[in-house]
Structures are given as C-alpha cells and as structure tokens.
Write an enzyme that holds these catalytic residues in place. Structure first.
Site, PDB file in Angstrom:
ATOM      1  CG  MET A 122       4.789  -5.794   0.749  1.00  0.00           C
ATOM      2  SD  MET A 122       6.053  -7.048   0.327  1.00  0.00           S
ATOM      3  CE  MET A 122       5.720  -8.505   1.045  1.00  0.00           C
ATOM      4  CG  ASP A 140      13.465  -9.400  -2.534  1.00  0.00           C
ATOM      5  OD1 ASP A 140      13.018  -8.290  -3.197  1.00  0.00           O
ATOM      6  OD2 ASP A 140      13.758  -9.748  -1.347  1.00  0.00           O
ATOM      7  NE  ARG A 178       9.870  -5.508  -6.520  1.00  0.00           N
ATOM      8  CZ  ARG A 178      10.073  -4.864  -5.294  1.00  0.00           C
ATOM      9  NH1 ARG A 178      11.076  -5.170  -4.468  1.00  0.00           N
ATOM     10  NH2 ARG A 178       9.405  -3.781  -5.064  1.00  0.00           N
ATOM     11  N   GLY A 227      -0.893  -3.373  11.128  1.00  0.00           N
ATOM     12  CA  GLY A 227      -0.594  -2.123  10.354  1.00  0.00           C
ATOM     13  C   GLY A 227      -1.448  -2.231   9.308  1.00  0.00           C
ATOM     14  N   GLY A 230      -2.678   0.428   6.392  1.00  0.00           N
ATOM     15  CA  GLY A 230      -1.732   1.164   5.818  1.00  0.00           C
ATOM     16  C   GLY A 230      -1.544   0.619   4.336  1.00  0.00           C
ATOM     17  N   GLY A 276      -1.270  -2.942   4.122  1.00  0.00           N
ATOM     18  CA  GLY A 276      -2.208  -3.532   4.982  1.00  0.00           C
ATOM     19  C   GLY A 276      -3.397  -3.563   4.480  1.00  0.00           C
ATOM     20  CG  ASP A 291      -3.067   0.811  11.456  1.00  0.00           C
ATOM     21  OD1 ASP A 291      -2.258   1.728  12.022  1.00  0.00           O
ATOM     22  OD2 ASP A 291      -2.500   0.450  10.302  1.00  0.00           O
ATOM     23  CG  HIS A 293      13.842  -7.571   1.562  1.00  0.00           C
ATOM     24  ND1 HIS A 293      13.213  -7.612   0.128  1.00  0.00           N
ATOM     25  CD2 HIS A 293      13.107  -6.213   1.723  1.00  0.00           C
ATOM     26  CE1 HIS A 293      12.420  -6.593  -0.252  1.00  0.00           C
ATOM     27  NE2 HIS A 293      12.173  -5.780   1.034  1.00  0.00           N
TER      28      HIS A 293
END
Ligand SMILES: NC(=O)c1ccc[n+]([C@@H]2O[C@H](COP(=O)([O-])OP(=O)(O)OC[C@H]3O[C@@H](n4cnc5c(N)ncnc54)[C@H](O)[C@@H]3O)[C@@H](O)[C@H]2O)c1
Ligand SMILES: O=C(O)C[C@H](O)C(=O)O
Length: 348
Positions: A262, A184, A187, A42, A45, A48, A68, A211
């Site tokens: 991310m 998580d 954050r 991926g 993306g 990615g 991908d 999650h």
C-alpha cells in the site's frame, strides 16, 4: 548503497506505470522542480512509515510533514537523516495538526484502524469515519487548496465523508479529492503478468468501481499487452484482485492489512498527483473521484491529472459481457457505501 536503493525504487516504479516513474525522469531534476509540501496523516502507522520513507525518496517533495497522534518524533528523526531533497518535520497530537497542514500541496491520509481476519472494510466505518471527518475539517481550515489522497478505509465511504465536510466548510473542489485505489491496479498488473506470462513492467490494467470486494472491477479485457486468457482465467484473476486485501489480512493473521504494497501504491499515486500539479502532460491513473460516468456520484476510473488535480475523468471504454455484469452487480453496494458516508458526515 543509496544510489542502488534509488535505482531499484525507480525501476520498480517504472514497472508499475508506463507513464509515471516514482522518481523524476532525466532532465527533470529537483533543482528545477517547484517547492511542494506533502503531509502524511497517520505517519507512524503500518502504511505511514514506509510511505514516509518513499515520499522522502521523491525529489518532487521539498517539505515532508509527518503527523500522527503518537510516535511521529521518532519516525521524523529517522527519515530526516536520509540525504534527499526534502526537509522533514514530525507533528504529534491535535494541537500540532494545523502546523502540519499549513501550506500543504498534497495531503495523504492513511490514518485509522486496519482490518483483522473475518472483518469487511465496512466494519472499520465506526472508528475510521470519525477520524476522517476530523482530519478533513482540519484540512478545510489549514490547507483548503491541497489535493487529498484518501487511503483510510472504507474508501467507498471515507471519500464521500471528506467531500461533505469540505462542502460544509465551503472549500470543496471535486478536482482535489481522490480515493486511492492504486493498490488494486498494482495487484491486477502483478496477477495478470503472472497468469499471462508477460514481463510485469509493460503491463497495464485499469481497475474501476470502488475499493471493497465486488466493487473492485478490474478490466482485464483492456489489459495490455494482450494475452489469450480463457474465461476461467479472467474470472480467477478478477476474484483474486477483488480479494487481494483479504489475502493479505489472512496471511498477517491479526497483525493488520497490506502496509508495504500500500505504501508503494500510495507513493506511486502521490507522485502522479505531484507530476500533474507540476504540469507534466498525460499523467493518467485510476482513482475513486467525483464522477458522472455512471449514475453514482463517486466512481473509480482512469483520471487525467493536471495542475488543478483532476483534469478529466475518462470513461470506461468498451467492456466485455463479464465486466458489464460486474458493473451492474457492484452499483447497489457502492451506492449504499457512498450514501452511508454522506449521511454520517451530515449528522450532528
Ligand atoms: N486504500 C487502500 O488500498 C488501503 C490499503 C491498505 C490499508 N488501507 C487502510 O489504511 C488505514 C491504515 O492502515 P495501517 O495498516 O497503516 O494501520 P495502522 O494501525 O498501522 O496505522 C494507522 C495509524 O493511524 C494513526 N491514527 C489514528 N487516529 C489518528 C488521527 N486522528 N490522526 C492521525 N493519525 C491517526 C494511528 O496512530 C496509527 O499510527 C486502514 O484504515 C486500512 O484499512 C487502505
Ligand atoms: O484489505 C484491507 O482491509 C486493506 C486494503 O483495503 C487492501 O486492499 O489491502
């Protein structure tokens, strides 16, 4: 310029984790690091591409494989010009997936559709479950010994799907499959530091459960450094951590979900996995893994990483009454998401 980018990535990585900077510590140079092939599935993306960049900056990687269904030649050509250790190769389309995976030590999967405002992560199941199932089958065939870092949502279901596919193929090793819940943690650390008014670099907060929504359970009672926050503050911090993904989805207003944060979190977690594989001691991060610390077969908690992947799943430690309630409330939803994944993987 490069040196200053590397220095700031290193500083930022050290801020996210007291134990695992993204780039190796002094005395652990790329020359002494073993060969490690890492694939990103991926890779063209939203996650990615920046993840490919961050993995290219990691000297623990010797070979970076970018796969991908479209767009990878451009991403690979671009990233390959960066003068760091790894050789980069782009692979596009299913007939090149085997080559992309052969010999991998670590496979990171951010393939699949992201949320739009108003959607839950579970609304992604119908599309992403099939993508994860077929990618997992290819991993079982071409690199059955690789560690797998699952980013694709809904993580609470995609990890059990991968486990079932690996079981059917006879390659399942529970020590090697990880749901990536690092965002998580990232954050929770950021929000806690802001509220407690402490430097974010030194903050640690375990996040357990799963999650999605209430299944994300930050344990602020175990946060360090300690701060005297009110019950109201803790509730607000918990809710903000649980809704962090939705906060980004709404701000992006139809243009996807968290990608940059991310990629950062994924790169930190991948780095921790590589350090574990390389025998670095005391590497501990939170992840959604096969677990027996609750009645559920998968659960996120602190995990010690080692040469074979999971070395030890650490238990939850002492919980506040508020966290105990949160734990009770999340179990039914997490159970049903896990069961949904298992059922899907065993159909047809
Ligand atoms: N675990 C987490 O904390 C977390 C955080 C953010 C996003 N996510 C999830 O990550 C996933 C990707 O998000 P994004 O923003 O990068 O989405 P995106 O649409 O920008 O990128 C996804 C990429 O996957 C590719 N893809 C689709 N099918 C594929 C297949 N069969 N094989 C290989 N690649 C394929 C697409 O071509 C695309 O390039 C989503 O499911 C999202 O919900 C998870
Ligand atoms: O919220 C999403 O859909 C993406 C991701 O799971 C996140 O937490 O940002």
């Amino acid at each position: 310029m490069l040196r200053s980018i590397q220095a700031s990535v290193k500083r930022a990585a050290s801020a996210a984790s007291s134990t695992q900077p993204l780039l190796p510590r002094r005395g652990y140079s790329s020359e002494s690091a073993p060969e490690r092939k890492v694939a990103v599935l991926g890779a063209a993306g939203g996650i990615g591409q920046p993840l490919a960049l961050l993995m290219k900056l990691n000297p623990l990687v010797s070979s970076l494989s970018l796969y991908d269904i479209a767009g990878t030649p451009g991403v690979a050509a671009d990233v390959s010009h960066i003068n760091t250790r790894s050789e980069v190769a782009g692979y596009m389309g299913e007939d090149q997936l085997g080559k992309a995976l052969e010999g991998c030590d670590l496979v990171i999967i951010p393939a699949g559709v992201p949320r739009k405002p108003g959607m839950t992560r579970d609304d992604l199941f119908n599309i992403n479950a099939g993508i994860v199932k077929s990618l997992s089958a290819a991993i079982a065939k071409y690199c059955p010994n690789a560690l797998v870092n699952m980013i694709s949502n809904p993580v609470n279901s995609t990890v059990p799907i991968a486990a079932e596919v690996f079981k059917k193929a006879g390659t399942y090793d529970e020590k090697k499959l990880f749901g990536v819940t690092m965002l998580d943690v990232v954050r929770a650390k950021t929000f806690y530091a802001g509220k407690a008014k402490v430097p974010v670099e030194g903050v640690n907060v375990p996040v357990v459960g799963g999650h999605a929504g209430i299944t994300i359970l930050p344990l602020f009672s175990q946060a360090t450094p300690k701060a005297n926050l009110s019950d109201e503050d803790i509730k607000a911090l918990t809710k903000r951590t649980q809704d962090g993904g939705t906060e980004v989805v709404e701000a992006k207003a139809g243009k996807g979900s968290a990608t940059l944060s991310m990629a950062y979190a994924g790169a930190i977690f991948a780095d921790a996995c590589l350090k574990g594989l390389n025998g670095v001691p005391d590497v501990v991060e939170c992840s959604f893994v096969q677990s027996s610390i609750t009645e559920l077969p998968f659960f996120a908690s602190k995990v010690k990483l080692g040469k074979n992947g999971v070395e030890e799943v650490l238990d939850l430690g002492p919980l506040s009454d508020y966290e105990k309630q949160g734990l009770e409330s999340l179990l039914p939803e997490l159970k049903s998401s896990i069961e949904k994944g298992i059922k899907f993987a065993n159909q047809g």
